[in-house]
Enzyme design. Structure first.
Site, mmCIF file in Angstrom:
data_model
loop_
_atom_site.group_PDB
_atom_site.id
_atom_site.type_symbol
_atom_site.label_atom_id
_atom_site.label_comp_id
_atom_site.label_asym_id
_atom_site.label_seq_id
_atom_site.Cartn_x
_atom_site.Cartn_y
_atom_site.Cartn_z
ATOM 1 N N LYS A 84 0.713 -1.206 0.258
ATOM 2 C CA LYS A 84 0.121 -0.063 0.136
ATOM 3 C C LYS A 84 0.947 1.401 0.031
ATOM 4 O O LYS A 84 0.373 2.296 -0.239
ATOM 5 C CB LYS A 84 -0.876 -0.061 1.271
ATOM 6 C CG LYS A 84 -0.557 -0.025 2.566
ATOM 7 C CD LYS A 84 -1.515 0.076 3.553
ATOM 8 C CE LYS A 84 -0.832 0.092 5.135
ATOM 9 N NZ LYS A 84 -0.127 1.284 5.455
ATOM 10 N N ASP A 85 2.178 1.159 0.251
ATOM 11 C CA ASP A 85 3.027 2.083 0.157
ATOM 12 C C ASP A 85 3.757 2.627 -1.145
ATOM 13 O O ASP A 85 4.265 3.458 -1.324
ATOM 14 C CB ASP A 85 4.219 2.118 1.192
ATOM 15 C CG ASP A 85 3.851 2.257 2.841
ATOM 16 O OD1 ASP A 85 2.714 3.014 3.013
ATOM 17 O OD2 ASP A 85 4.528 1.789 3.591
ATOM 18 N N THR A 128 -5.567 9.325 13.204
ATOM 19 C CA THR A 128 -5.063 8.761 11.985
ATOM 20 C C THR A 128 -4.085 9.726 11.153
ATOM 21 O O THR A 128 -4.691 10.718 10.815
ATOM 22 C CB THR A 128 -6.175 8.030 11.381
ATOM 23 O OG1 THR A 128 -5.927 7.335 10.135
ATOM 24 C CG2 THR A 128 -7.303 9.136 10.798
ATOM 25 N N ARG A 132 -7.814 8.145 3.924
ATOM 26 C CA ARG A 132 -8.991 7.265 3.644
ATOM 27 C C ARG A 132 -9.630 6.691 4.860
ATOM 28 O O ARG A 132 -10.848 6.913 4.887
ATOM 29 C CB ARG A 132 -8.235 5.848 3.001
ATOM 30 C CG ARG A 132 -9.294 4.832 2.843
ATOM 31 C CD ARG A 132 -8.602 3.555 2.618
ATOM 32 N NE ARG A 132 -7.493 3.122 3.749
ATOM 33 C CZ ARG A 132 -7.908 2.397 4.582
ATOM 34 N NH1 ARG A 132 -9.275 2.027 4.980
ATOM 35 N NH2 ARG A 132 -7.017 2.027 5.844
ATOM 36 N N ARG A 133 -8.950 6.373 5.800
ATOM 37 C CA ARG A 133 -9.516 6.329 7.246
ATOM 38 C C ARG A 133 -10.424 7.416 7.860
ATOM 39 O O ARG A 133 -11.294 7.472 8.107
ATOM 40 C CB ARG A 133 -8.413 5.746 8.242
ATOM 41 C CG ARG A 133 -8.126 4.307 7.917
ATOM 42 C CD ARG A 133 -7.037 3.648 8.971
ATOM 43 N NE ARG A 133 -6.177 2.463 8.797
ATOM 44 C CZ ARG A 133 -5.199 2.394 8.576
ATOM 45 N NH1 ARG A 133 -4.504 3.164 8.763
ATOM 46 N NH2 ARG A 133 -4.689 1.027 8.202
ATOM 47 N N ARG A 150 0.683 10.625 13.430
ATOM 48 C CA ARG A 150 1.757 9.978 12.609
ATOM 49 C C ARG A 150 2.558 8.880 13.403
ATOM 50 O O ARG A 150 2.571 9.120 14.612
ATOM 51 C CB ARG A 150 2.739 11.126 12.084
ATOM 52 C CG ARG A 150 2.295 12.012 10.853
ATOM 53 C CD ARG A 150 1.953 11.065 9.639
ATOM 54 N NE ARG A 150 3.183 10.509 9.325
ATOM 55 C CZ ARG A 150 4.388 10.866 8.901
ATOM 56 N NH1 ARG A 150 4.434 12.205 8.680
ATOM 57 N NH2 ARG A 150 5.462 10.121 8.657
ATOM 58 N N ARG A 156 2.086 4.986 17.522
ATOM 59 C CA ARG A 156 0.682 5.267 17.599
ATOM 60 C C ARG A 156 0.137 4.849 18.986
ATOM 61 O O ARG A 156 -0.670 5.230 19.481
ATOM 62 C CB ARG A 156 0.101 4.882 16.346
ATOM 63 C CG ARG A 156 0.705 5.629 15.214
ATOM 64 C CD ARG A 156 -0.186 5.106 13.905
ATOM 65 N NE ARG A 156 0.974 5.296 12.665
ATOM 66 C CZ ARG A 156 0.395 5.466 11.481
ATOM 67 N NH1 ARG A 156 -0.977 5.200 11.219
ATOM 68 N NH2 ARG A 156 1.027 5.382 10.417
ATOM 69 N N CYS A 243 -1.450 10.139 -1.722
ATOM 70 C CA CYS A 243 -1.651 10.403 -0.078
ATOM 71 C C CYS A 243 -2.803 11.818 0.216
ATOM 72 O O CYS A 243 -3.308 12.151 1.116
ATOM 73 C CB CYS A 243 -0.501 10.548 0.751
ATOM 74 S SG CYS A 243 0.288 9.175 0.880
#
Length: 308
Positions: A84-85, A128, A132-133, A150, A156, A243
């Site tokens: 996903k990165d 977050t 997207r989230r 971040r 986190r 992003c």
């Protein structure tokens, strides 16, 4: 497997787990007696920028740029990434050599104050770093406050324990890989929270002209995961996703067919458009591209432009 085969990776605990997993798979396929590949940790711009949203600095490529450069220079033979990165377009001379079997694609909900996202009290703070989230949280619960959050998984978790936010969302696959599955308060279904494109998949990038390394990596590639990720990344590429754009997508493969669901949202979650398509798995890339075209048509020409 030659001992001189250096594997490039970021330095977070999750990135190191993934690189070690690839090294273990290589040893399992080619034999430990042929030597153990070494890991080479490379600091990326995305790792160094911790105090501001990534969208302000160029998005996904910030987690791969320095590793790509090391690969092209020949400092490393291969690079391991969370799929996903990876930007949808790799630098010239590099290719996606293998995609490992996909882990859990879902997002985990973590909170000391509520058992689920739906149960959070009005006005609660959700942390977050994912647009997207954040957009999907705002779509489901417009009363909640979303703040930038971040750092790696452990960072986190510390922020959450320190009261910086009332809840956060993390990839279930990452928690599982780090042995932190118990940290999840609950797990969101993909119907409730559609995952990021290629979430849960590990990708290995190599040089296109490095036939020896490509041959070593070939047995690691999982066909079903590769097909699903190809579909999802085609969808993302069609929308020129980065992003800066809240985009979600999930392709599921079974019995020779592929089912794709895609979603694009405004950052505030008030406006959204979704799409679903099914077809033969050997048309995965075309299906992803067509889904992107369809959702672009529904959203209209100004929707994506306003997000850039």
């Amino acid at each position: 497997m030659p001992a001189s085969l250096p594997i490039g990776t970021r330095g977070s605990p999750l990135a190191l787990w993934q690189a070690e997993h690839v090294r273990d798979r290589l040893s399992a396929h080619h034999g430990p007696d042929r030597g153990a590949a070494m890991l080479k940790v490379i600091s990326t711009s995305g790792d160094r920028i911790q105090d501001k949203p990534l969208a302000e600095f160029g998005g996904k490529g910030l987690f791969t740029k320095e590793i790509d450069e090391a690969l092209l220079r020949g400092d490393i033979a291969l690079a391991v990434h969370s799929m996903k990165d990876l930007p949808t377009q790799l630098p010239e001379g590099l290719c996606l050599a293998a995609v490992l079997p996909r882990a859990d694609v879902r997002d985990a909900f973590l909170s000391p104050v509520a058992p689920s996202l739906a149960a959070l009290p009005e006005g609660a703070v959700v942390g977050t770093s994912s647009l997207r989230r954040g957009a999907q949280v705002r779509r489901l619960r417009p009363d909640l406050k979303v703040v930038d959050f971040r750092g790696n998984v452990q960072t986190r978790l510390r922020k959450l324990a320190g009261g910086v936010a009332d809840a956060t969302l993390l990839a279930k696959a990452g928690l599982d890989r780090l042995g932190l599955a118990d940290a999840a308060t609950s797990v969101l279904s993909v119907e409730e929270m559609l995952p990021a494109v290629a979430q849960g998949a590990i990708g290995v990038v190599a040089r296109e002209d490095d036939a020896e390394t490509l041959a070593l990596l070939e047995p690691l590639n999982d066909a079903a995961t590769s097909v699903a990720v190809t579909c999802e990344r085609a969808f993302l590429a069609e929308l020129d996703g980065s992003c800066r754009t809240p985009i979600a997508g999930l392709a599921e493969v079974g019995a020779g067919t592929i089912r794709f669901r895609g979603l694009i949202l405004s950052p505030g979650g008030a406006e959204w458009h979704d799409v679903e398509m099914t077809g033969p798995m050997d048309e995965a890339e075309a299906i992803g591209r067509q889904a992107g075209e369809a959702i672009r048509g529904r959203a209209g020409p100004s929707f994506l432009e306003n997000l850039m």
